[in-house]
Structure formats: structure tokens, C-alpha cells
Write a protein that holds these residues in place. Structure first.
Motif, PDB file in Angstrom:
ATOM      1  N   ASP A   5     -36.068  22.232  31.095  1.00  0.00           N
ATOM      2  CA  ASP A   5     -35.116  23.261  30.666  1.00  0.00           C
ATOM      3  C   ASP A   5     -33.721  22.971  31.213  1.00  0.00           C
ATOM      4  O   ASP A   5     -32.729  23.100  30.505  1.00  0.00           O
ATOM      5  N   ASP A   6     -33.663  22.595  32.493  1.00  0.00           N
ATOM      6  CA  ASP A   6     -32.363  22.288  33.095  1.00  0.00           C
ATOM      7  C   ASP A   6     -31.694  21.103  32.397  1.00  0.00           C
ATOM      8  O   ASP A   6     -30.481  21.119  32.160  1.00  0.00           O
ATOM      9  N   LEU A   7     -32.480  20.096  32.065  1.00  0.00           N
ATOM     10  CA  LEU A   7     -31.922  18.924  31.387  1.00  0.00           C
ATOM     11  C   LEU A   7     -31.443  19.265  29.980  1.00  0.00           C
ATOM     12  O   LEU A   7     -30.409  18.776  29.533  1.00  0.00           O
ATOM     13  N   LEU A   8     -32.197  20.103  29.289  1.00  0.00           N
ATOM     14  CA  LEU A   8     -31.811  20.465  27.929  1.00  0.00           C
ATOM     15  C   LEU A   8     -30.588  21.388  27.907  1.00  0.00           C
ATOM     16  O   LEU A   8     -29.769  21.325  26.991  1.00  0.00           O
ATOM     17  N   LEU A   9     -30.465  22.236  28.909  1.00  0.00           N
ATOM     18  CA  LEU A   9     -29.359  23.192  28.944  1.00  0.00           C
ATOM     19  C   LEU A   9     -28.119  22.662  29.670  1.00  0.00           C
ATOM     20  O   LEU A   9     -27.088  23.318  29.669  1.00  0.00           O
ATOM     21  N   ALA A  10     -28.190  21.493  30.268  1.00  0.00           N
ATOM     22  CA  ALA A  10     -27.053  20.941  31.012  1.00  0.00           C
ATOM     23  C   ALA A  10     -25.792  20.798  30.161  1.00  0.00           C
ATOM     24  O   ALA A  10     -24.712  21.191  30.601  1.00  0.00           O
ATOM     25  N   PRO A  11     -25.889  20.263  28.930  1.00  0.00           N
ATOM     26  CA  PRO A  11     -24.656  20.169  28.117  1.00  0.00           C
ATOM     27  C   PRO A  11     -24.056  21.535  27.798  1.00  0.00           C
ATOM     28  O   PRO A  11     -22.834  21.713  27.814  1.00  0.00           O
ATOM     29  N   ILE A  12     -24.903  22.517  27.547  1.00  0.00           N
ATOM     30  CA  ILE A  12     -24.406  23.858  27.227  1.00  0.00           C
ATOM     31  C   ILE A  12     -23.748  24.488  28.452  1.00  0.00           C
ATOM     32  O   ILE A  12     -22.677  25.078  28.362  1.00  0.00           O
ATOM     33  N   ASN A  13     -24.398  24.345  29.600  1.00  0.00           N
ATOM     34  CA  ASN A  13     -23.826  24.900  30.833  1.00  0.00           C
ATOM     35  C   ASN A  13     -22.510  24.209  31.189  1.00  0.00           C
ATOM     36  O   ASN A  13     -21.569  24.850  31.659  1.00  0.00           O
ATOM     37  N   GLY A  14     -22.428  22.912  30.976  1.00  0.00           N
ATOM     38  CA  GLY A  14     -21.187  22.188  31.223  1.00  0.00           C
ATOM     39  C   GLY A  14     -20.072  22.648  30.301  1.00  0.00           C
ATOM     40  O   GLY A  14     -18.926  22.821  30.716  1.00  0.00           O
ATOM     41  N   PHE A  15     -20.417  22.861  29.046  1.00  0.00           N
ATOM     42  CA  PHE A  15     -19.445  23.336  28.070  1.00  0.00           C
ATOM     43  C   PHE A  15     -18.954  24.739  28.445  1.00  0.00           C
ATOM     44  O   PHE A  15     -17.767  25.044  28.354  1.00  0.00           O
ATOM     45  N   LYS A  16     -19.871  25.612  28.860  1.00  0.00           N
ATOM     46  CA  LYS A  16     -19.494  26.963  29.287  1.00  0.00           C
ATOM     47  C   LYS A  16     -18.568  26.911  30.504  1.00  0.00           C
ATOM     48  O   LYS A  16     -17.610  27.677  30.598  1.00  0.00           O
ATOM     49  N   PHE A  17     -18.830  25.989  31.431  1.00  0.00           N
ATOM     50  CA  PHE A  17     -17.979  25.835  32.608  1.00  0.00           C
ATOM     51  C   PHE A  17     -16.573  25.407  32.196  1.00  0.00           C
ATOM     52  O   PHE A  17     -15.583  25.966  32.675  1.00  0.00           O
ATOM     53  N   ILE A  18     -16.486  24.444  31.296  1.00  0.00           N
ATOM     54  CA  ILE A  18     -15.174  23.957  30.837  1.00  0.00           C
ATOM     55  C   ILE A  18     -14.405  25.070  30.133  1.00  0.00           C
ATOM     56  O   ILE A  18     -13.213  25.265  30.368  1.00  0.00           O
TER      57      ILE A  18
END
Length: 110
Positions: A5-18
Motif C-alpha cells: 500500500d505504501d509503495l502504491l500510494l507513494a506517488p500520490i502522497n508525493g504529489f499531495k506534498f508538492i
């Protein structure tokens, strides 16, 4: 399963951070009055050097002061939203107008 789950959601979480960082910078720039103050000083110098006419100066100065008032209004609104405790009171003076917030004084006094 959590690792996947963490690996799959990493791009989304990174995008939200940006996006959060961009919003933070935009809010800071939107509420920063130093740029307008610098523009007012530059405009005054250009008037003294006869680079702008009196009429052009008045029009541009009115625009800049309107923007400055809008920024100050947003800053006061943000302070009012952040500081909502009924038991405390604080005063802010902007351009000769004193705003009093808190339980002892309600509203704005001139």
C-alpha cells in the motif's frame, strides 16, 4: 500488505506534498505586502525624477494602496480565524484604525 500500500500510494502522497508546498508559497506571496511597498517607493522616486506624470502617479498609487488594503484585510481575517479564543484580547492597528478582538471588546473601534 502495508508495504505494498505504501509503495502504491507513494506517488500520490508525493504529489499531495508538492501541491501543499505550492499552496503554502502562493499564500505567502499573496499576503506579502513588501512587494507593494517597494512599488510605492519606486513610484514616488519616478515622480520625483519626472519619469511619470502627476495623473499617472495618482492612478497607480490608488491601485497600489487598494492592493495593500486588500492584503491587510486578508491578514486581519487570517488572524481572526486563527485566534478565536473568547478569553483573550489583542489589538491590531492598521493605518490608524484599531481592531480589537476578544471577549472584552467586540468588533472594530476607530
Amino acid at each position: 500488505m502495508l508495504l505494498i500500500d505504501d509503495l502504491l500510494l507513494a506517488p500520490i502522497n508525493g504529489f499531495k506534498f508538492i501541491l501543499g508546498q505550492i499552496q503554502k508559497l502562493a499564500d505567502q506571496e499573496l499576503n506579502d505586502d513588501t512587494v507593494i511597498k517597494d512599488q510605492l517607493l519606486e513610484l514616488q522616486m519616478r515622480l520625483e525624477l519626472d519619469e511619470v506624470s502627476e495623473d499617472e502617479f495618482r492612478v497607480r498609487e490608488a491601485e497600489l494602496f487598494a492592493r495593500l488594503r486588500a492584503i491587510k484585510g486578508r491578514q486581519l481575517d487570517l488572524l481572526h480565524q486563527v485566534h478565536t479564543a473568547e478569553s483573550s484580547t489583542f489589538e491590531i492597528e492598521v493605518g490608524g484604525t484599531k481592531a480589537v478582538f476578544g471577549s472584552l471588546a467586540k468588533g472594530i473601534r476607530a
